[in-house]
Design an enzyme around this catalytic site. Structure first.
Site, PDB file in Angstrom:
ATOM      1  N   LYS A  54       0.847  -1.211   0.000  1.00  0.00           N
ATOM      2  CA  LYS A  54       0.000   0.000   0.000  1.00  0.00           C
ATOM      3  C   LYS A  54       0.875   1.251   0.000  1.00  0.00           C
ATOM      4  O   LYS A  54       0.611   2.202  -0.742  1.00  0.00           O
ATOM      5  CB  LYS A  54      -0.928  -0.005   1.230  1.00  0.00           C
ATOM      6  CG  LYS A  54      -2.048  -1.032   1.108  1.00  0.00           C
ATOM      7  CD  LYS A  54      -2.823  -1.230   2.398  1.00  0.00           C
ATOM      8  CE  LYS A  54      -3.784  -2.400   2.267  1.00  0.00           C
ATOM      9  NZ  LYS A  54      -4.495  -2.730   3.502  1.00  0.00           N
ATOM     10  N   GLN A  98      -4.461  -1.472   9.681  1.00  0.00           N
ATOM     11  CA  GLN A  98      -4.338  -2.770   9.010  1.00  0.00           C
ATOM     12  C   GLN A  98      -4.956  -3.873   9.876  1.00  0.00           C
ATOM     13  O   GLN A  98      -4.650  -3.978  11.060  1.00  0.00           O
ATOM     14  CB  GLN A  98      -2.853  -3.071   8.728  1.00  0.00           C
ATOM     15  CG  GLN A  98      -2.620  -4.355   7.978  1.00  0.00           C
ATOM     16  CD  GLN A  98      -3.230  -4.340   6.569  1.00  0.00           C
ATOM     17  OE1 GLN A  98      -3.151  -3.343   5.846  1.00  0.00           O
ATOM     18  NE2 GLN A  98      -3.848  -5.442   6.177  1.00  0.00           N
ATOM     19  N   ASP A 121     -11.022   3.278   4.291  1.00  0.00           N
ATOM     20  CA  ASP A 121     -11.356   1.853   4.160  1.00  0.00           C
ATOM     21  C   ASP A 121     -12.879   1.650   4.134  1.00  0.00           C
ATOM     22  O   ASP A 121     -13.355   0.562   3.801  1.00  0.00           O
ATOM     23  CB  ASP A 121     -10.765   1.057   5.345  1.00  0.00           C
ATOM     24  CG  ASP A 121      -9.522   0.266   4.944  1.00  0.00           C
ATOM     25  OD1 ASP A 121      -9.326   0.044   3.729  1.00  0.00           O
ATOM     26  OD2 ASP A 121      -8.770  -0.149   5.844  1.00  0.00           O
TER      27      ASP A 121
END
Ligand code: NAD
Length: 301
Positions: A54, A98, A121
């Site tokens: 990422k 994460q 997200d």
């Protein structure tokens, strides 16, 4: 019939090229470049790889990234304090924690401490609610990537029978809601579904996100169906496979995504898209943060 392979690597690359242009435009207009903060707790090897990918993808399109590593035994409050600081940091437009978090963590408490305006997200309740009623700001990256793949192949959703296998908060449920927004007829199956095949065989479009290799066999797929395999499974011999028996289903479907090289690369690209969208939102002249919008709506009633 042999299915057309949907090339997720190529589509993801095209989206990244568009991202780079959007970032250049923001900078040319004198704006703050997009910034993504990534928080990782513990040393899960797969998570380390995902975070590295990422951050590399961010650098590739001109997004600044800020990485925060914590040991698995860090206190939740320390992580939440960090998130609160990032919520107020004008250089940061997206905050990503994460997953998975260590089992001692209350995942929803952590995720809901991220400002809805930086929730790239798409896991904050505001953004999840927006999936139900329409108008979410940040669609969750993996299902958003699936929609983009279908759009790229000009596969329409209106009136189609779509079966989603898997009902997680991260993939299956948001996927189903997004498909409903596009007026598909959606059926969601999960681990407790009895006789999975009786549902999958009806699908014009089958989206599989169960995390179970070879779950979908050719006899479970209608001839000519579009098959999107979200699953990522590492076999004991190290091979990476999806949830679909690819060799069998490719002969029956009209379109299919490979694993690797299908949905996976799209997830990271959609994270970049959401981060840039957030940056553009924050720099709009008439930008009102979601929290303020709600408190002023309450004041007005
Ligand atoms: P999860 O474990 O949170 O959820 C799995 C879902 O599948 C559950 O709803 C469960 O009920 C259902 N399920 C499990 N076994 C089943 C069975 N035999 N029949 C029907 N349903 C079954 O997993 P997740 O986070 O949603 O991820 C699912 C898969 O997608 C995993 O392989 C994961 O690695 C992969 N994934 C890929 C990407 C990507 O970028 N391509 C992103 C996220 C997840």
């Amino acid at each position: 019939m042999t299915a057309k392979l949907i090339d997720g690597v190529a589509v993801a690359q095209k989206i990244r090229d568009e991202c780079r242009e959007r970032v250049q435009r923001i900078i040319a207009q004198g704006g703050t470049p997009p910034g993504l903060a990534v928080i990782i707790v513990g040393s899960d090897p797969a998570s380390q790889i995902y975070v590295r990918n990422k951050i590399r993808a961010c650098a590739n399109v001109g997004i600044k990234s800020f990485r925060f590593d914590y040991p698995a035994d860090v206190s939740q409050d320390t992580v939440i304090d960090q998130i609160m600081q990032l919520n107020d940091d004008p250089a940061v437009h997206g905050i990503l924690v994460q997953l998975p978090l260590p089992p001692t963590f209350d995942m929803s408490r952590i995720l809901h401490s991220i400002s809805a305006d930086k929730d790239v997200d798409g896991f904050h309740l505001y953004n999840v609610g927006g999936l139900v009623v329409g108008g979410t700001v940040f669609p969750p990256c993996t299902p958003y990537g699936v929609l983009k793949l279908l759009e790229h192949e000009h596969i329409t959703l209106e009136g189609k029978n779509v079966v989603v296998v898997g009902a997680s908060n991260i993939v299956g449920k948001p996927m189903a809601l997004m498909l409903m927004q596009h007026e598909a007829t959606v059926c969601i199956c999960h681990a407790k579904t009895r006789d999975l095949a009786q549902f999958t065989i009806l699908a014009d479009i089958l989206v599989v996100a169960a995390g179970y290799p070879n779950l979908i066999q050719p006899e479970m797929v209608r001839t000519g169906a579009v098959v999107i395999d979200v699953g990522i499974n590492r076999l004991s011999d190290g091979q990476l496979v999806g949830d679909v028996n690819f060799a069998g289903v490719v002969a029956k479907a009209s379109y299919i995504t490979p694993v690797p090289g299908g949905v996976g690369p799209m997830t990271v690209s959609m994270l970049l898209v959401n981060t840039i969208t957030s940056c553009e939102r924050w720099q709009q002249q008439n930008f009102v943060p979601i929290v303020k919008k709600f408190s002023s709506a309450r004041a007005a009633t």
